[in-house]
Design a protein around this motif. Structure first.
Motif, PDB file in Angstrom:
ATOM      1  N   GLU A   1     -69.015  -9.860  37.965  1.00  0.00           N
ATOM      2  CA  GLU A   1     -67.584  -9.927  38.193  1.00  0.00           C
ATOM      3  C   GLU A   1     -66.906 -10.935  37.251  1.00  0.00           C
ATOM      4  O   GLU A   1     -65.780 -10.736  36.823  1.00  0.00           O
TER       5      GLU A   1
ATOM      6  N   THR B   1     -67.514  -0.213  35.268  1.00  0.00           N
ATOM      7  CA  THR B   1     -67.259  -1.614  34.932  1.00  0.00           C
ATOM      8  C   THR B   1     -66.967  -1.800  33.453  1.00  0.00           C
ATOM      9  O   THR B   1     -66.862  -2.922  32.971  1.00  0.00           O
TER      10      THR B   1
ATOM     11  N   VAL C   1     -69.966  -2.705  43.435  1.00  0.00           N
ATOM     12  CA  VAL C   1     -68.768  -2.599  42.585  1.00  0.00           C
ATOM     13  C   VAL C   1     -67.681  -1.820  43.326  1.00  0.00           C
ATOM     14  O   VAL C   1     -66.519  -2.212  43.354  1.00  0.00           O
TER      15      VAL C   1
ATOM     16  N   TRP D   1     -61.426  -3.828  35.071  1.00  0.00           N
ATOM     17  CA  TRP D   1     -62.674  -4.137  34.356  1.00  0.00           C
ATOM     18  C   TRP D   1     -62.448  -3.992  32.853  1.00  0.00           C
ATOM     19  O   TRP D   1     -62.866  -4.838  32.069  1.00  0.00           O
TER      20      TRP D   1
END
Ligand SMILES: Cc1ncc(C[n+]2csc(CCOP(=O)(O)OP(=O)(O)O)c2C)c(N)n1
Lengths: 161, 566
Positions: free
Chosen positions: B202, B231, B333, B343
């Motif tokens: 993250e 991501t 996620v 992201w």
């Protein structure tokens, strides 16, 4: 750093050579190794003394665990433990040194297990450091032969409930 | 239950395991098992010309299908001839079961005719092995062998069968499931570790996924792709990982390491987070270890705990099956709920930097008039076959050019000997893959050196009417070694030039196959086209630029940013 590993393995013909092969193949060293039966006839117990930094010891333990025959690996030296080794030492014992040897046996709590006109055979048990000390003291008198079991070890139980 | 002989047990167990084809070569110590295979008739046996070929073919079959490959050899020389194949499979974690004949139990240890301690010899290159001394243990042993070969981190398992055991009788017991108290691979990753991994991911600004063969072995390609896309994280692959993430995907950086792309190696050198999946930080990937990924935190997912913390320090170790771990990470996620755009925003400058590296030094080669460049052959082969071929390779430059210039979009379409680097692997592996998929196009990309290491298997391919296509990139050198000599040994070409090389077109013809040769760049397309369209076994030989090199190249022991470029 020295580590003492306690390893339970399947009692199969190849198991021991798998373990020693792992050490030689990967360049780990074995300082001592002792193998014996357990109460369960299908398992053998190995005590293995090795050395290396934390990185290497972690690899050794993981690699041992990876072997299909290995049931359990414990690094007994991680915590409190008792270790013992036994040696049989055949030392030259002439008239002028016999008394001295016996005195030393007394101090170190060794036993004379065999006597000949020219030698004593002494049995000594203790941690490796004690064996070393006795061997050093006996050396000047003339050690003819020596045989050692390698270290065995066991974890100490907690003293409080 | 009626008693069975050992040889009957072997055949029965193979059936229970769903084995439809085995590869092998007979001899006196295994003749009884062969007799039973013949009598039974339900399992296809492929007679090779060299037991090494049988081992590689079983390996190729396993890599192409994900099933356990099986091969059989006789005692002594038959058994030792399989060792290279076993070690090849071991290094790349390929599930295989190898049966070897052994002299009768009463003669073991007597230096009997064709006796060799194959269990001792293969101990360090099998996941596990057995000498079965009592027929009562046989059925359970075979069950265990298949289970061990395919579970956890897969690998080859060898069973040595003394001749008397093959003929002795006992009950056949073949449980559906077995449990081994000393063998319990961790499959399910730890939830806490997944959470930790998510928290690290993250915060990362310059993450990269480093995917290895474990992604393919555990069928984790969909999960990997989902993680990368959700991501906005770029992916680089090891040689073994190729096909685990689409080669044509915009997040793909290509292969990393010694012959990796400039952008993959630069990305690894500058990343702040490596997510390693089913890869083991091998020296061909890390280069000089002290200089490897200096700014990176590392999340390492692997089913084998020994792979973790072996070569590099890891911040978040995750022991478990790659597919399961990636699935959980993707779920984390999803649960966190950050939108994909967020992201991508977070990684935007990183992705731009990567694009800049890509543009600065893309994979490439210099064209020379009148000379066939090997990279061009691979590019054309890709254009003509994309998506529908299984490609195997030999070892050396041919292997690296294929890894660089062929874009693998699907798992199990690129079969190559990564860990051991076994010349002579590709062609028998292609035979194994073609046995598994008779209707697929299977191509072995070879060097003129490697192909000669198992060229005798052409007869096997002819026997089985296998339409394998062999592309020989003929530089009349042991090219990869020559390249090292050129770069690091002042061009002293010690023992890398063959005085004699066969006419490969005639070799093909002598086996009853078809051969084509291209000597000029203009002929390349036509030869590929003809070769691929011709039925049956075909050799296509390309006379390539003799001293062409594989670039980029990180010299052994150097940092991966110290690349020699085209
Ligand atoms: C069995 C085996 N022996 C030796 C090597 C060392 N080696 C690696 S690449 C190579 C040269 C391969 O030559 P060739 O097959 O002609 O392929 P090229 O590199 O020319 O494409 C050699 C000898 C190896 N990998 N495998």
């Amino acid at each position: 750093m020295k580590h003492t590993l306690s390893v339970l393995v399947e009692n199969t013909p190849g198991a021991l050579s798998r373990i020693t092969g792992l050490f030689s193949g990967r360049g780990f060293n074995i300082e001592s190794l002792s193998v014996a039966a357990t109460l369960d006839p299908t398992l053998s117990h190995l005590t293995l003394v090795t050395s290396g930094d934390d990185f290497i010891i972690e690899q050794i333990i993981k690699q041992l665990n990876r072997l299909v025959d290995v049931y359990k690996v414990v690094d007994v030296s991680e915590g409190d433990f008792v270790e013992r080794e036994m040696a049989l030492i055949k030392v030259r014992a002439e008239a002028e040194t016999r008394a001295e040897i016996l005195r030393m046996c007394d101090i170190f709590r060794c036993k004379v297990v065999d006597v000949s006109p020219k030698t004593y055979t002494i049995e000594i048990t203790g941690p490796e450091s004690k064996l070393k000390a006795v061997i050093e003291l006996l050396k000047p008198l003339g050690i003819k032969e020596i045989t050692r079991t390698g270290t065995i070890a066991i974890i100490r139980e907690k003293k409080t409930a | 239950m009626a008693k069975m002989t050992g040889k009957e047990m072997v055949v029965e167990a193979l059936k229970r395991e769903g084995v439809d084809v085995v590869f092998g070569f007979p001899g006196g110590a295994i003749i009884d098992v062969y007799d039973q295979l013949e009598k039974d008739g339900s399992i296809k046996h492929v007679l090779v010309r060299h037991a090494q070929g049988a081992a590689h073919a079983a390996d190729g079959y396993a890599r192409a299908t994900g099933k356990v490959g099986v091969c059989i050899a006789t005692s002594g020389p038959g058994a030792t001839n399989t060792v290279t194949g076993i070690a090849t499979a071991y290094m790349d974690s390929i599930p295989m079961v190898i049966f070897t004949g052994q002299v009768p139990t009463g003669l073991i240890g007597n230096d009997a005719f064709q006796e060799v301690d194959i269990v001792g010899i293969t101990r360090p290159c099998t996941k596990h092995n057995y000498l079965v001394k009592d027929v009562k243990d046989l059925s359970r042993t075979i069950k265990e062998a298949f289970y061990i070969a395919r579970s956890g981190r897969p690998g080859p398992v060898l069973i040595d069968l003394p001749k008397d055991v093959q003929n002795a009788k006992a009950e056949f017991e073949y449980p559906d499931k077995i449990k081994l108290r000393s063998y319990n691979p961790v499959i399910e990753p730890h939830g806490k570790q997944i959470e930790r991994a998510y928290r690290v991911l993250e915060r990362a600004k310059r993450p990269v996924i480093y995917a290895g063969g474990g992604v393919i072995i555990s069928d984790a390609h969909n999960e990997l792709r989902e993680l990368a896309e959700r991501t906005c994280t770029p992916v680089t692959m090891t040689l073994m990982g190729l096909g685990g993430f689409p080669g044509t995907h915009e997040l793909n950086l290509g292969m990393l390491g010694m012959h990796g792309t400039y952008c993959a190696n630069m990305a690894m050198a500058n990343t702040d987070l490596i997510i390693a999946v089913g890869a083991r930080f091998d020296d061909r990937v890390t280069g000089k270890i002290e200089a490897f990924a200096p700014f990176a935190k590392i999340i390492h997912i692997d089913i084998d705990p020994t792979s973790i913390q072996k070569n590099v320090k890891v911040d978040v170790p995750i022991v478990g099956d790659c597919k399961k771990a990636l699935r959980k990470l993707v779920n984390a996620v999803k649960v966190a709920g950050r939108p994909e755009e967020a992201w991508c925003d977070q990684h935007q400058s990183w992705l731009e930097q990567i694009r800049a590296w890509e543009e600065r030094h893309p994979l490439g080669y210099k064209e020379e008039p009148g000379v066939i460049k090997p990279q061009y052959v691979i590019e054309k082969l890709y254009e003509m076959t994309k998506g529908r071929a299984i490609i195997t390779t030999e070892v050396g430059q041919n292997q690296m050019w294929t890894a660089q210039f062929y874009k693998f979009d699907k798992p199990r379409t690129f079969l190559t000997s990564g860990g051991l680097g076994t010349m002579g692997y590709g062609f028998p592996a292609a035979i194994g893959a073609q046995m598994a998929f008779p209707d697929k196009l299977v191509v072995d990309v070879a060097g003129d050196g490697s192909i000669q290491m198992n060229i005798q298997e052409m007869a096997t391919a002819m026997d089985q009417k296998l339409p394998v296509k062999i592309v020989i990139l003929n530089n009349r050198f042991l090219g990869m070694v020559r390249q090292w000599q050129e770069l690091f040994y002042e061009k002293r070409y010690a023992a890398t030039k063959f005085e004699t090389t066969p006419d490969f077109v005639k070799v093909a013809e002598s086996y009853g196959a078809t051969g084509f040769r291209a000597q000029k760049p203009e002929e390349v397309e036509a030869v590929l086209k003809k070769g691929l369209e011709t039925d049956g076994l075909v050799i296509m030989e390309f006379a390539i630029a003799r001293e062409e090199g594989v670039f980029p190249m990180v010299p052994a022991g150097k940092a991966t940013t110290e690349m020699l470029l085209v």
